[in-house]
Design an enzyme around this catalytic site. Sequence first.
Site, PDB file in Angstrom:
ATOM      1  N   TYR A  96       0.815  -1.240   0.000  1.00  0.00           N
ATOM      2  CA  TYR A  96       0.000   0.000   0.000  1.00  0.00           C
ATOM      3  C   TYR A  96       0.836   1.272   0.000  1.00  0.00           C
ATOM      4  O   TYR A  96       2.042   1.209   0.142  1.00  0.00           O
ATOM      5  CB  TYR A  96      -1.101  -0.041   1.050  1.00  0.00           C
ATOM      6  CG  TYR A  96      -0.837  -0.110   2.534  1.00  0.00           C
ATOM      7  CD1 TYR A  96       0.358   0.249   3.117  1.00  0.00           C
ATOM      8  CD2 TYR A  96      -1.879  -0.527   3.368  1.00  0.00           C
ATOM      9  CE1 TYR A  96       0.518   0.202   4.499  1.00  0.00           C
ATOM     10  CE2 TYR A  96      -1.719  -0.583   4.750  1.00  0.00           C
ATOM     11  CZ  TYR A  96      -0.514  -0.206   5.305  1.00  0.00           C
ATOM     12  OH  TYR A  96      -0.367  -0.252   6.659  1.00  0.00           O
ATOM     13  N   GLU A  97       0.170   2.379  -0.269  1.00  0.00           N
ATOM     14  CA  GLU A  97       0.854   3.680  -0.490  1.00  0.00           C
ATOM     15  C   GLU A  97       1.871   3.600  -1.619  1.00  0.00           C
ATOM     16  O   GLU A  97       2.917   4.248  -1.579  1.00  0.00           O
ATOM     17  CB  GLU A  97       1.561   4.178   0.780  1.00  0.00           C
ATOM     18  CG  GLU A  97       0.683   4.364   1.979  1.00  0.00           C
ATOM     19  CD  GLU A  97      -0.514   5.260   1.725  1.00  0.00           C
ATOM     20  OE1 GLU A  97      -0.461   6.101   0.811  1.00  0.00           O
ATOM     21  OE2 GLU A  97      -1.517   5.111   2.435  1.00  0.00           O
TER      22      GLU A  97
END
Lengths: 568, 568
Positions: free
Chosen positions: A426-427
């Site tokens: 994620y990110e």
Amino acid sequence: MPYRAAVNEFSFIIEELLDAEALRETEQFGDATADLTSAILTEAGKLCDEVLAPLQRAGDLHPAKLENGVVRTSPGYKEGFAAMAEGGWIGMAASPDHGGMGLPMILTSAVNEMMSGACLSLQLAPLMSQGQIEALEHHASDAIKELYLPKLISGEWTGTMNLTEPQAGSDVGALKSQAIDNGDGTYSISGQKIYISWGDHDVAENICHLVLARIPGAPEGTKGISLFLVPKFLPNEDGSVGARNGVATVSLEHKLGIHGSPTAVLQYENAKGWMVGPEQGGMAAMFTMMNNARLGVGGQGIGVAEAAYQHAMAYALERRQGKSLHGFTIAAHADVRRMLMAMKADIFAARSIAMTCAYAIDMASATGDPVWTSRAALLTPIAKSFGTDVGIRVADMGIQVHGGMGFVEETGAAQFLRDVRVTAIYEGTNGIQAMDLVARKMMDGGEMAGRLLDEIEAKAEAARAEMPEIAEAVWQASETLRETTDWLVAQEDLTDRFAGAVPYLNAFARVLGAYFHLSAAMADRGGPREKLARFYVNRLLPDHTGLLEQVRVGQHDLYAMDLDELSA
Amino acid sequence: MPYRAAVNEFSFIIEELLDAEALRETEQFGDATADLTSAILTEAGKLCDEVLAPLQRAGDLHPAKLENGVVRTSPGYKEGFAAMAEGGWIGMAASPDHGGMGLPMILTSAVNEMMSGACLSLQLAPLMSQGQIEALEHHASDAIKELYLPKLISGEWTGTMNLTEPQAGSDVGALKSQAIDNGDGTYSISGQKIYISWGDHDVAENICHLVLARIPGAPEGTKGISLFLVPKFLPNEDGSVGARNGVATVSLEHKLGIHGSPTAVLQYENAKGWMVGPEQGGMAAMFTMMNNARLGVGGQGIGVAEAAYQHAMAYALERRQGKSLHGFTIAAHADVRRMLMAMKADIFAARSIAMTCAYAIDMASATGDPVWTSRAALLTPIAKSFGTDVGIRVADMGIQVHGGMGFVEETGAAQFLRDVRVTAIYEGTNGIQAMDLVARKMMDGGEMAGRLLDEIEAKAEAARAEMPEIAEAVWQASETLRETTDWLVAQEDLTDRFAGAVPYLNAFARVLGAYFHLSAAMADRGGPREKLARFYVNRLLPDHTGLLEQVRVGQHDLYAMDLDELSA
């Protein structure tokens, strides 16, 4: 052995490796004295050890649940979140204008990492709020700031970021959510967003979604995207919570780990929103939030690594198995010792990189010097990717140290791996981070990378008399990295850079890690830090050779096989 | 895309890389013609694709359960096991004297790997039986052979291995289970055994436990251990199942993965058993079973890697995200392509090593030549450790290829990692394998390793004219490994070897992998196998440099820090 936040490690890095004095000489951070720094770290450590760490297993065993349209979080999470809010930890870095502490990012990063190690699932909630606070501070209108910032900083409300849609993941520009101008300063947002961390929950009274969407007629791709603030409940004039907005929680994901963090699919149907930043300037505004969050996610990896290391170390010190000249527990066996030292050495390397990145952010903010901004920009993808890789690697070694016990869930070793695995995704996946490093962050022709390497080599030169082997190894590694960087920036076809982006990032981190280990050794001659530095240089730094060899291959071998051959 | 057993890969390795003719010229394996080989692989592949693969998710979602003292396995497992038994796959390698097929280990290994990829949890059941069959064939009395072997081979009964106790894991010699001589040719076994794979279940009518225990007065450590066969139900004279024996299932473990495989804690209370092999010769007898099982566990890693690779490949060919000159799916992106190729190249390397080990076992058995025995002994820990590391690495990359979807359990990518993680732990952790390699398997002063390196370098010389870069890289890597091996065997303090055992094993596997890729390239000039070999040499082989550098460090840096410093 229960989790103990690594307070002393942060103190050492801040006071011995970073130029804390220079930061304290700035107007912005003049108050962040050594005493205050120490008090903050100690206080936060206490919260982690006593309040948050006991919630880590509960979140795994009793995941957040969606029942009759309402999300119920894990037992104790409401109280845990309240404790973080009451301590002021959510708004540590936020401007005092709206109730923040205005502390430097080095402290926010340290505290976030400690909290991640204590309870990753729960710490994700304030991390999202922090990113939103920063985005609003930079891009929102005064009216929005006045209304939302105090609520987000106090933890009465929380924030989320809404980028991903089923067809638009790494390719954000493919998003389809729409925003229709209502002509009254508000917009009607419609569309579906997925993977929204803490997208719905019961730990705060309102949830503020920052949503990327496109106004009809806007160009395709990332250029045409705008950013909107869409609260779950529409605030009344006085800031109290009013009517329910048009956003519904469709489902929560059933995930490998971080079961305590509700990951929501959100459906927007003419939800009322307010634009943040300029029209079609949504990506830039969101990137403020993303960069902050990327460093934060790197810290999550390191925090979980610290927890997994402590957990494995405690087991190794207690488990008796076989005999060795060096003792009766498995910690005496060479291969177990090798794993434990690799865990500790990698944690130190990753933590130093992350803290150096945070320091650059602080100096950029306090001085306005674009060199600090570039330095932070260069270090962010490395901090994110290496921190999370270390998290996964250390958690995996933690399982191995436990032997058969590591595969049994009750032991807790496996949860660290299950939880931390998402941080590499994620990110921005770690592949995306590496592409960012070799393309966007090298648009300066490698100048900022070169400056860092100059710094490393100067340190190595200065240390040569006192610890010649370590200094020489660091210098040589830095030179190999420099040559490879020169090769890299000379490639005009970006695909030639992308083909070796991940190994390049990993090698860069390896060399930076060696630099910080050398610095630590110089600050602790003959002591444990020098011994750990020697281990790192002997056993982890050598990776860089093979990694950099791969970088210089370019794209050709990747496309020599066609997809039919590859999938045959 | 559903799982498809890699039938063609095995055919290629057997017919092109191994000297299948030499094996077929032996009396023992004269019947294993190319036609039969092909028919067997095809038939087993069909079973995997059609019957076993559909059970893989069910085992994860509906774990084996212990209720009221009875273990109920996952839905469909009973039928799946029956299908394996009916096909004769359990007794493939077993002697035809008791109903086995007498086929070479290369075929058993291939079929076991295919079945592991289809459904790891279930495949573990016949793998345990196969080890027991081999141990009984070598060490049991004729009476036991007559009674038990036909039942185990037909799958009417299954076998387990019972080594581990709470205080005795890698240190088997610390076990406390006792065997009292009843004076009538039987023994009364008491003690607790843990981590017993398929220790209790409902897929067959009886379960035969091979249990390590000590007769009172026997020496401490591994020397005093004897081996006993202890059936769950005591067989009647006619082979039918009689009274329940004194072994109870205390609990099943709640594990990270292989939920479909019941991992039992077994309590023995004066259970009736029969000695297998000589008194105090239990370890030797058990090692027959262990070596077989170690190669089998290596194959489990590779099988799961194959399944995870196919799963990720299918996703990458379908998921559209961003654009590239090379196409519109993520398989076109350089970093995704790099991961997919690394997965495929590593699977080929690990599979070739495992099959080469199986071939050496066959030649040893067929010719009695001790050189083949030594070769198999050297390759076994490498095949086990590298095969399982590849399993973990490939499953992990499979998650990464999926991005956010990889962290969501429904996708199935995460299960591969959860399932395969245990393979690096059981049947001797990978650390134990590496210690075995550098100590016991180097008791010949490195002679067998040297022979293998001679072979590799001869191949490289022969290939030099046609593919100079690959040949040179392989030759150089082999020389570096040779120098490091010389250093290693010169270390009289075994701790100096153990300190670099894991990196040494990994480097050895890297070099062997390069050798087989080169061989494959020579058999497929200009074709996909040459392209994959080039990728391997460019991007995976370079690891060996850093790994071997670590080996030559010795133990000093591991013990420079004391445990207080390390755990501070």
